[in-house]
Write an enzyme that holds these catalytic residues in place. Structure first.
Site, PDB file in Angstrom:
ATOM      1  N   CYS A  72       1.964 -53.606 -57.033  1.00  0.00           N
ATOM      2  CA  CYS A  72       1.938 -54.257 -58.338  1.00  0.00           C
ATOM      3  C   CYS A  72       1.981 -53.112 -59.357  1.00  0.00           C
ATOM      4  CB  CYS A  72       0.718 -55.174 -58.493  1.00  0.00           C
ATOM      5  SG  CYS A  72      -0.888 -54.377 -58.294  1.00  0.00           S
ATOM      6  N   HIS A 105      -9.133 -43.100 -40.492  1.00  0.00           N
ATOM      7  CA  HIS A 105     -10.566 -43.398 -40.493  1.00  0.00           C
ATOM      8  C   HIS A 105     -10.893 -44.865 -40.758  1.00  0.00           C
ATOM      9  CE1 HIS A 105     -12.251 -39.049 -41.110  1.00  0.00           C
ATOM     10  NE2 HIS A 105     -11.376 -39.138 -40.124  1.00  0.00           N
ATOM     11  N   HIS A 141     -15.780 -44.097 -36.046  1.00  0.00           N
ATOM     12  CA  HIS A 141     -14.835 -44.774 -36.950  1.00  0.00           C
ATOM     13  C   HIS A 141     -14.705 -46.241 -36.561  1.00  0.00           C
ATOM     14  CE1 HIS A 141     -14.022 -41.015 -38.742  1.00  0.00           C
ATOM     15  NE2 HIS A 141     -13.368 -40.502 -37.710  1.00  0.00           N
TER      16      HIS A 141
HETATM   17  C1  RB5 Z   1       1.078 -57.109 -64.271  1.00  0.00           C
HETATM   18  O1  RB5 Z   1       1.307 -56.882 -65.621  1.00  0.00           O
HETATM   19  C2  RB5 Z   1      -0.090 -56.255 -63.775  1.00  0.00           C
HETATM   20  O2  RB5 Z   1      -1.274 -56.729 -64.282  1.00  0.00           O
HETATM   21  C3  RB5 Z   1      -0.102 -56.254 -62.272  1.00  0.00           C
HETATM   22  O3  RB5 Z   1       1.114 -55.791 -61.803  1.00  0.00           O
HETATM   23  C4  RB5 Z   1      -1.133 -55.372 -61.578  1.00  0.00           C
HETATM   24  O4  RB5 Z   1      -1.095 -54.082 -62.058  1.00  0.00           O
HETATM   25  C5  RB5 Z   1      -2.483 -55.910 -61.461  1.00  0.00           C
HETATM   26  O5  RB5 Z   1      -3.375 -55.292 -60.846  1.00  0.00           O
END
Ligand code: RB5
Length: 151
Positions: A72, A105, A141
């Site tokens: 993300c 780990h 581990h």
């Molecule tokens: C999207 O704008 C952003 O919030 C998402 O990609 C991410 O970084 C969230 O953790």
């Protein structure tokens, strides 16, 4: 690295912020010979990262030995969401050492990265390191990972 009969299964996903990098990484994984499945998102339209984290995590849980990759903007939301799923150990990493240690780990089974944090070159390097590293299954581990799974 893997014979034809036992290609490493990899499930990859991203939200809109990670879309372009996910496309690039999916191609890289296929060229490298992994059995890599793209679970979306498939456009740059805004979407919700927990939905994709769930898709990838469910596949990783379903297929023993498979690994997941989530991106993300920061990698944070994806790791928070994936780690809510029992049996998923998602590691949010920003360098190769973290990627390696998360496998060695922590026996991480999902790699989370931030497409707005790390460069494309670093994302490829972290992914390659993660996929090339196995769990260092020494008793201490294994015991610690077991304790995580029991939480
Ligand atoms: C999207 O704008 C952003 O919030 C998402 O990609 C991410 O970084 C969230 O953790």
């Amino acid at each position: 690295m893997f014979g034809d009969k036992e290609k490493q299964l990899v499930y990859i996903g991203s939200d809109h912020a990670g879309f372009k990098m996910k496309e690039q990484l999916h191609k890289h994984l296929q060229e490298a010979g992994f059995d890599a499945t793209d679970l979306g998102t498939f456009t740059e339209d805004s979407c919700d990262y927990p939905d994709i984290a769930r898709e990838v995590s469910e596949k990783v849980k379903e297929h023993e030995g498979s690994l997941g990759i989530l991106m993300c903007g920061t990698g944070i939301g994806m790791s928070m969401a994936a780690n809510k799923m029992r049996g998923i150990r998602a590691a949010m990493v920003t360098d190769e050492n973290m990627a390696e240690m998360s496998r060695k780990h922590n026996n991480a089974n999902v790699l989370c990265m931030g497409a707005r944090i790390s460069t494309p070159e670093m994302i490829v390097k972290m992914t390659d390191k993660f996929l090339a590293t196995t769990f260092d299954s020494e008793e201490r581990h294994a015991r610690r990972v077991q304790k995580i799974d029991e939480l």
